[in-house]
Design an enzyme around this catalytic site. Structure first.
Site: not given
Length: 447
Positions: A87, A90, A93, A154, A164, A353, A374, A381
């Site tokens: 992550r 790059r 998206i 965030y 969150d 989120h 996923r 996790e």
């Protein structure tokens, strides 16, 4: 034939005792940002930040500047930032090809303010098949836990925010256990490298090391040497897992099956893995009250407004709504008698989120786990399971839920949700095409 794994009992889990004064629930992203920056400034011994990413934007710059200032004030301060390897290298998206956040990390280390080590953790050879999704910031003996990463939305740095959950736990033994795992399992691995240094190996060069790391992670656990069991007061158990049938998954399923009265589940993407869906169906059959709070499709971080240029990734929120409508239709009788409650969160252009599970007034699961296929099979996790047999956190729980419900609306029947025929033309055509070749099933598993 699938292997059957016995589920461990929640009562047998080792745990770190807490006092109610040592636990604080924050209710908004702005408080989260202020608290994080304050803890960074006050740290004197160690700062370990673990997130999917630390973004090259205003909020990311603010965090990096705070880390550099803290290091200058206390040179002996042990600072480590861990992010996902792929992550970090790059762009966003849909954006043009770029160096990603890693280029910014290198520029920061080359600057006059000094280097802050940022480590890239590859848990798989390709991002599509697994990322570092560990959560939790350790600052001296305090753990600030959230499913959030570190960027403008965030941290509510400007007008928009991504809601969150945020919890502050002052628990030296928990902090030690979380740092010990980062040091022994990740930082000591030959697959993990600093992204802020100019020379960095390629993923291809690390393929063997990555496979070794993933195998080791499948067997790793938090150090419970200083934990106690049994213990019948407020306490916390850190959990970790990667791959199918991992301990975190099994504890999560055991948590759901342990419910006696009520279960509340938050998830940003309505795409439960089959084992979780089975447990939810069983809860409804048993007469247990089930409440699910999920983001409206417009509050999904992949949502693209109809007036903007459409990209295929923008179909995801609609796929999740298709899932939700199907679920509501199957359980329409439970919805009618209010045993099942569905709430959609929406607040103007902000996004949702939240992840986590409340079971009765006995357990609170705080996690970055999206409760989707996923998370259950690909990503690394973790979670904090708070044991609360005396209901000491009831007031904090209610405050958090009231804050969440402030922006929700109930779904009383499946007809309140749009059908595929009502979606924008580009979305409708894409979903129809995907459904015909059953690619949508694959997408549910990896996105």
């Amino acid at each position: 034939m699938a292997l059957l794994y016995p589920r461990p009992s929640l009562e047998q889990l080792p745990r770190f005792p807490l006092s109610i004064e040592s636990v604080q629930t924050l209710t908004c992203a702005a408080d989260f940002r202020r608290t994080l920056l304050s803890l960074i400034g006050a740290a004197r011994r160690r700062i370990y930040l673990t997130a999917l990413y630390l973004q090259d934007d205003d909020a990311g710059h603010e965090v990096m500047a705070a880390l550099q200032t803290a290091k200058q004030a206390t040179p002996a301060l042990d600072i480590r930032v861990l992010v996902d390897w792929h992550r970090a290298q790059r762009g966003l998206i849909g954006a043009a090809k770029q160096a990603g956040n890693a280029g910014w990390y290198r520029a920061c280390s080359a600057g006059a303010d000094g280097a802050i080590p940022v480590y890239g953790v590859p848990v798989q050879t390709r991002e599509l098949f697994g990322v570092l999704h560990l959560k939790g910031f350790v600052l001296d003996d305090t753990v600030l836990y959230s499913g959030a990463s570190l960027n403008d939305v965030y941290l509510h740095r400007h007008d928009r925010y991504r809601h969150d959950r945020y919890h502050l736990l002052h628990c030296p033994r928990l902090a030690d256990a979380m740092v010990d795992l980062l040091r022994t399992q990740l930082l000591d691995s030959s697959a993990v490298h600093r992204l802020d240094e100019p020379q960095c190996p390629t993923t291809r060069q690390l393929r063997r090391d990555i496979r070794v790391l993933r195998k080791q992670l499948a067997a790793c656990r938090y150090d419970d040497t200083h934990a106690v069991t049994p213990y019948h007061g407020l306490a916390v158990t850190p959990l970790i897992g990667i791959g199918r049938n991992n301990p975190l998954n099994r504890h999560l399923l055991d948590l759901l099956s342990s419910a006696r009265e009520k279960v509340i589940i938050c998830t940003p993407y309505f795409n439960f893995p089959k084992p979780v869906m089975r447990e939810i169906n069983r809860l409804i059959l048993r007469g247990i009250d089930v409440e699910i709070i999920v983001g409206d499709k417009t509050a999904n971080d992949f949502f693209i407004p109809p007036h903007e240029s459409f990209k295929a990734i923008g179909a995801l929120p609609y796929l999740y709504e298709v899932n939700l409508r199907r679920f509501a239709k199957v359980h329409r009788k439970a919805l009618m008698r209010q045993q099942l409650k569905l709430h959609l969160w929406q607040d103007n252009g902000n996004s949702y989120h939240l992840k986590g599970i409340w079971v009765d007034n006995r357990y609170h699961l705080i996690t970055g786990n999206n409760l989707n296929p996923r998370a259950f099979s690909l990503d690394l996790e973790n979670a904090l399971l708070i044991h609360d047999p005396k209901g000491e956190m009831a007031a904090q729980k209610q405050l958090e839920l009231d804050t969440i419900h402030r922006h929700t609306r109930p779904i009383l029947q499946h007809r309140e949700l749009e059908t595929v025929r009502q979606y924008p033309d580009r979305v409708r055509k894409l979903l129809t095409r995907l459904s015909r070749v059953r690619i949508d099933r694959l997408l549910y598993r990896i996105l």
